[in-house]
Write a protein that holds these residues in place. Structure first.
Motif, short mmCIF file in Angstrom:
data_model
loop_
_atom_site.label_atom_id
_atom_site.label_comp_id
_atom_site.label_asym_id
_atom_site.label_seq_id
_atom_site.Cartn_x
_atom_site.Cartn_y
_atom_site.Cartn_z
N SER A 107 -13.55 111.56 18.56
CA SER A 107 -13.31 112.09 19.90
C SER A 107 -13.67 111.05 20.95
N ARG A 108 -13.08 111.18 22.13
CA ARG A 108 -13.40 110.26 23.22
C ARG A 108 -14.90 110.31 23.55
N LYS A 109 -15.46 111.53 23.49
CA LYS A 109 -16.89 111.69 23.77
C LYS A 109 -17.73 110.93 22.76
N MET A 110 -17.36 111.00 21.48
CA MET A 110 -18.13 110.30 20.44
C MET A 110 -18.01 108.79 20.61
N ILE A 111 -16.81 108.33 20.94
CA ILE A 111 -16.62 106.89 21.16
C ILE A 111 -17.47 106.42 22.34
N THR A 112 -17.48 107.22 23.42
CA THR A 112 -18.24 106.85 24.62
C THR A 112 -19.73 106.76 24.33
N TYR A 113 -20.30 107.79 23.69
CA TYR A 113 -21.74 107.73 23.46
C TYR A 113 -22.09 106.68 22.42
N SER A 114 -21.16 106.40 21.49
CA SER A 114 -21.41 105.34 20.52
C SER A 114 -21.46 103.98 21.21
N MET A 115 -20.55 103.78 22.18
CA MET A 115 -20.58 102.52 22.93
C MET A 115 -21.86 102.40 23.74
N VAL A 116 -22.32 103.51 24.32
CA VAL A 116 -23.57 103.49 25.08
C VAL A 116 -24.74 103.13 24.17
N ILE A 117 -24.78 103.70 22.98
CA ILE A 117 -25.85 103.39 22.03
C ILE A 117 -25.82 101.91 21.65
N LEU A 118 -24.62 101.38 21.38
CA LEU A 118 -24.52 99.97 21.03
C LEU A 118 -25.00 99.08 22.17
N ILE A 119 -24.70 99.46 23.40
CA ILE A 119 -25.17 98.68 24.55
C ILE A 119 -26.69 98.77 24.66
N MET A 120 -27.26 99.94 24.33
CA MET A 120 -28.71 100.06 24.31
C MET A 120 -29.32 99.14 23.25
N MET A 121 -28.62 98.98 22.12
CA MET A 121 -29.08 98.04 21.09
C MET A 121 -29.10 96.61 21.66
N LEU A 122 -28.05 96.27 22.40
CA LEU A 122 -28.00 94.95 23.02
C LEU A 122 -29.11 94.77 24.04
N PHE A 123 -29.37 95.84 24.82
CA PHE A 123 -30.46 95.79 25.79
C PHE A 123 -31.77 95.46 25.10
N SER A 124 -32.05 96.17 24.02
CA SER A 124 -33.28 95.95 23.27
C SER A 124 -33.38 94.51 22.79
N LYS A 125 -32.29 94.03 22.18
CA LYS A 125 -32.33 92.70 21.60
C LYS A 125 -32.45 91.61 22.65
N PHE A 126 -31.58 91.64 23.65
CA PHE A 126 -31.46 90.48 24.54
C PHE A 126 -32.53 90.43 25.62
N VAL A 127 -33.05 91.57 26.04
CA VAL A 127 -34.17 91.51 26.97
C VAL A 127 -35.42 91.01 26.23
N TYR A 128 -35.61 91.50 24.99
CA TYR A 128 -36.74 90.99 24.22
C TYR A 128 -36.57 89.50 23.95
N LEU A 129 -35.35 89.08 23.60
CA LEU A 129 -35.11 87.67 23.33
C LEU A 129 -35.33 86.82 24.59
N ALA A 130 -34.96 87.38 25.77
CA ALA A 130 -35.21 86.67 27.03
C ALA A 130 -36.70 86.46 27.26
N SER A 131 -37.50 87.45 26.90
CA SER A 131 -38.95 87.31 27.05
C SER A 131 -39.48 86.21 26.15
N MET A 132 -38.88 86.06 24.97
CA MET A 132 -39.36 85.06 24.02
C MET A 132 -38.90 83.66 24.39
N THR A 133 -37.60 83.49 24.65
CA THR A 133 -37.07 82.15 24.92
C THR A 133 -37.50 81.64 26.29
N GLY A 134 -37.69 82.55 27.25
CA GLY A 134 -38.04 82.12 28.60
C GLY A 134 -39.53 82.01 28.86
N TYR A 135 -40.35 82.82 28.17
CA TYR A 135 -41.75 82.93 28.58
C TYR A 135 -42.77 82.80 27.44
N TYR A 136 -42.33 82.90 26.19
CA TYR A 136 -43.30 82.85 25.10
C TYR A 136 -43.97 81.48 25.01
#
Length: 407
Positions: free
Chosen positions: A213-242
């Motif tokens: 369903s369109r609803k399932m696709i939408t929330y799946s995309m939101v979840i995947l973007i949340m995965m990216l948020f987790s990874k890349f903000v954490y990675l930014a903390s490491m590469t920029g400031y660790y």
């Protein structure tokens, strides 16, 4: 070429093209990795605050973030093979500006040009990986992505070898990397153009009886973007400031601190390459879940470890965290079949944007709260990986995927 020959060509994995775009990705991301790698140097030479350092990262990543989805969307409808070498010219110009920049504003101009080059490279090269993959899409995306991870991991080691002794002007040597990338992209563009010309003239899409369903696709995309948020903000903390954390906490030199970042990113290169085969064996959703959530125990321990175990934990974090990105991209492409450029542009763009915004916010927080606080609080970001349990299973995704057949 006959239609039957065209179909057979599409089922062949073209490794020469995959290796070519992986090499360009390596060269491009090596250049990008130079930017955070020289932060300790330009902070002193240009008298910058942590907040200004964060804004430099934001300018580069936000430029790439904003343009990539639009480029991907446009080229889904109208492929432009020779955009690939043109993008490298932006990067080449940015490298020259970066080596010569004598002020904060000049540094911003330099990283914007580098960001523009990346905004063209990532969605279009990801599309080339998709076209050259044949039936091995996960492997193809991993080969393309592993080049970028190797390039990213080289930034810290190059800082220790080049920028510490030579300073900011040492960046000028990377004009050779950009020139090499331009030559390779001309080869890729020629293959890309020929491949498009030989495709069947028309196609139709047949959908499964029970599509998502369109609803399932939408929330799946939101979840995947949340995965990216987790990874890349954490990675930014490491590469920029660790590195700053290590220099303050263990009294390490800049060159020695950069070796820890190199260990994290080098392990990430191995993780990226293994992502495709692991997903083939254990499923894409399970791999995404493991990649993000599985990082959490190691990231949470990292700020409190001694010097030796900090190196060990960096390797564990880098390997596990990087397993999932190429798998996330392929999973999203299957959620939205027929929109390879749009999906690739969106996900690479979101990745760059989140990394840039994260760097800017973390830089401001570091000025007010301290580096240790940043490293400690960001360590909990991988817990967002729990959301991956809500994604559709691989069987549901495969059952609902559109099947492209020639007309």
């Amino acid at each position: 070429m006959s239609q039957s020959n065209s179909i057979r060509t599409q089922q062949i994995t073209v490794f020469s093209v995959l290796y070519a775009i992986s090499l360009v990705h390596l060269l491009n991301d090596t250049i990008q990795s130079v930017v955070p790698a020289i932060f300790p140097i330009i902070r002193t030479s240009l008298n910058l605050s942590f907040g200004q350092i964060g804004l430099i990262a934001l300018a580069m990543n936000l430029t790439a973030s904003l343009f990539q989805p639009f480029i991907g969307f446009y080229t889904d409808k109208r492929p432009l093979p020779y955009m690939l070498p043109i993008g490298v010219l932006f990067t080449l110009t940015g490298v020259v500006f970066l080596a010569l920049a004598g002020s904060f504003s000049a540094m911003i101009v330099a990283v914007i040009l580098i960001g523009l080059g990346s905004s063209i490279l990532h969605p279009e090269s990801s599309r080339v990986a998709y076209l050259a993959a044949g039936p091995r899409r996960g492997l193809a995306q991993s080969i393309f992505q592993v080049g970028g991870n190797i390039g990213s991991s080289l930034g810290p080691i190059l800082t220790a070898l080049i920028f510490v002794p030579l300073g900011q002007y040492g960046v000028i040597w990377f004009t050779f990397a950009a020139a090499g990338a331009f030559i390779v992209q001309m080869f890729v563009a020629k293959w890309y153009k020929t491949h498009i010309a030989n495709r069947p003239k028309a196609s139709r899409t047949i959908r499964a009886a029970k599509p998502l369903s369109r609803k399932m696709i939408t929330y799946s995309m939101v979840i995947l973007i949340m995965m990216l948020f987790s990874k890349f903000v954490y990675l930014a903390s490491m590469t920029g400031y660790y590195a700053f954390f290590l220099m303050d906490h263990f009294k390490l030199s800049n060159g020695r601190a950069q070796l820890f970042i190199f260990a994290l990113l080098a392990a990430g290169t191995v993780g990226t390459f293994m992502g495709g085969p692991i997903a083939d064996r254990f499923g894409r959703r399970n791999t995404i879940w493991f990649s993000i959530l599985g990082t959490a125990p190691f990231s949470i321990l990292l700020p409190y470890a001694n010097e030796f175990f900090s190196a060990v934990l960096c390797i564990c974090v880098g390997f596990i965290l990087h397993i999932g990105f190429s798998v996330i991209v392929v999973y999203a492409q299957e959620l939205l079949p027929g929109k390879v450029g749009t999906v690739s542009g969106l996900f690479f763009g979101v990745a760059f944007g989140l990394g840039g915004i994260g760097s800017a916010i973390l830089g401001s927080l570091a000025d007010s709260m301290g580096i240790s606080f940043i490293i400690q609080i960001c360590a909990f970001l991988p817990l967002i990986g729990l959301l991956a349990a809500l994604l559709p299973t691989d069987s549901k995704l495969n059952a609902a995927a559109a099947i492209e057949t020639t007309a």
